[in-house]
Motif scaffolding. Structure first.
Motif, mmCIF file in Angstrom:
data_model
loop_
_atom_site.group_PDB
_atom_site.id
_atom_site.type_symbol
_atom_site.label_atom_id
_atom_site.label_comp_id
_atom_site.label_asym_id
_atom_site.label_seq_id
_atom_site.Cartn_x
_atom_site.Cartn_y
_atom_site.Cartn_z
ATOM 1 N N LYS A 1 20.630 16.521 -25.636
ATOM 2 C CA LYS A 1 19.456 16.261 -24.806
ATOM 3 C C LYS A 1 19.899 15.821 -23.409
ATOM 4 O O LYS A 1 21.022 15.365 -23.206
ATOM 5 N N ARG B 1 10.509 14.697 -28.441
ATOM 6 C CA ARG B 1 10.914 15.699 -27.443
ATOM 7 C C ARG B 1 11.278 15.031 -26.123
ATOM 8 O O ARG B 1 12.240 15.397 -25.474
ATOM 9 N N LYS B 2 10.484 14.040 -25.738
ATOM 10 C CA LYS B 2 10.735 13.345 -24.483
ATOM 11 C C LYS B 2 10.126 11.954 -24.552
ATOM 12 O O LYS B 2 8.999 11.783 -25.012
#
Length: 277
Positions: free
Chosen positions: A47, A263-264
Motif C-alpha cells: 500500500k 482500502r484507505k
C-alpha cells in the motif's frame, strides 16, 4: 515556523505487518517533519505510505549479527519480542540511519499519533536529553533521546545490559523490568526491587546525578477508553475536552478485529471502546 530539532523514530517489527499499521502510517503522515524508519522483514506490504515513513528490510538474523558486531559480544535475539530489550540501543546499533538527526527515538506500531510537535515542542527539546511521554516511567512505544554519544550509549549505564542482551529471556529493559506499579506509586528508583536495572532506573539515576536532563510528563492515552476522535492529525478525547500526543492500542487491538481490509484510512474517524468507525 520550521522546527529546528530534527527527529527520527526507529521501529523494528518482525513478521507480517498488523492491520493497525494502516492507521499508524496514516497518522505518521500528519507529522511530516518527523521521519519513521520501519525495520522489518515483511516485503509483502504494497500500500501507499507517507513519504516520511521508510521501510528498511532486515531479517531477525541480520539484526542479531549487527548487534553482535556493534556491541562486541554474542547476543541472543531469537524473536521479534526480544528486540524490545534492545530498543534503548537502537541509536547505537542503527547509527547510520539517525546520524543526521538531532534526536532519535524508538517506538511501536500499535500507535495512532496525534500532533507530536505540539507536545515535543522546541522548549522541551532545547532543555532535555531524554524525553518520556509518561510522568512515572519510560515507555517502549515512544521515547526520545538526544543524538549524542552519552544518550546513544546510555543503556550501557545499566550494570545488567550485557546479561540482558546475551539472554534469550525478555526483561522489559526498555521500560521498567515489569515494575510498572511501583513506579506508578511514585517509589524512588532505588526502592524499586527488580531483577535487572531497567532503563527507567538508568534514566532516573543519571538525571539525579545530573549527567543528563530528563523529561517526564503524561501525554498519552492507553487502554480501551472510547470517546476518541482523530481528525486531520489531531487526537482528542471526550468531545475535544483534551488533546493527546498518541493513543496506544495495547488493549484495544485485542478487542477490535476488523472484518475486512481497509482500502484507505479516512482523515476523520472515531474510536469507541470496541471499534473504529
Amino acid at each position: 515556523m520550521k522546527n529546528k530539532h530534527s527527529i527520527a523514530i526507529i521501529i523494528c517489527y518482525i513478521g507480517k505487518l498488523p492491520w493497525y499499521f494502516d492507521y499508524f502510517s496514516h497518522s505518521c503522515g500528519f507529522n511530516p517533519d518527523i521521519d519513521f524508519y520501519i525495520i522489518t522483514d515483511d516485503k509483502d506490504y504494497h500500500k501507499m505510505i507517507p513519504p516520511n515513513v521508510h521501510f528498511v528490510y532486515r531479517t531477525l538474523e541480520e539484526i542479531g549479527k549487527l548487534a553482535n558486531e556493534k556491541l562486541g559480544f554474542e547476543t541472543h535475539i531469537k524473536s521479534g519480542y526480544k528486540l524490545c530489550d534492545f530498543k534503548p540501543a537502537y541509536g547505537f546499533l542503527f547509527s547510520d540511519l539517525v546520524s543526521k538527526y538531532d534526536f532519535w527515538g524508538h517506538g511501536d506500531l500499535d500507535i495512532i499519533y496525534g500532533d507530536i510537535r505540539k507536545f515535543m515542542d522546541e522548549d522541551v527539546l532545547d532543555n532535555h536529553d531524554v524525553i518520556a511521554v509518561r510522568d512515572d516511567y519510560l515507555t517502549g512505544y515512544f521515547q526520545l533521546f538526544r543524538n549524542n554519544d552519552i544518550c546513544s550509549k546510555l543503556f550501557m549505564n545499566s550494570k545488567d545490559y550485557k546479561k540482558i542482551f546475551s539472554d534469550t529471556k525478555h526483561y522489559c529493559f526498555d521500560e521498567t523490568n515489569f515494575n510498572f506499579i511501583d513506579f506508578e506509586k511514585g517509589l524512588h528508583y532505588k526502592d524499586v526491587r527488580s531483577e535487572v536495572e531497567s532503563m527507567t532506573h538508568v534514566v532516573m539515576k543519571c538525571a539525579e546525578q545530573e549527567t543528563i536532563r530528563a523529561y517526564f510528563d503524561f501525554h498519552v492515552i492507553e487502554g480501551a477508553y472510547g470517546k476518541l476522535l482523530w481528525e486531520n492529525g489531531k487526537l482528542t478525547y471526550d468531545n475535544k475536552r483534551f488533546e493527546a500526543m498518541l493513543y496506544h492500542l495495547i488493549l484495544f487491538k485485542t478487542i477490535y478485529k476488523p472484518k475486512k481490509k481497509l482500502r484507505k484510512v479516512p482523515n476523520k474517524f472515531r474510536i469507541s471502546k470496541s471499534r473504529i468507525y
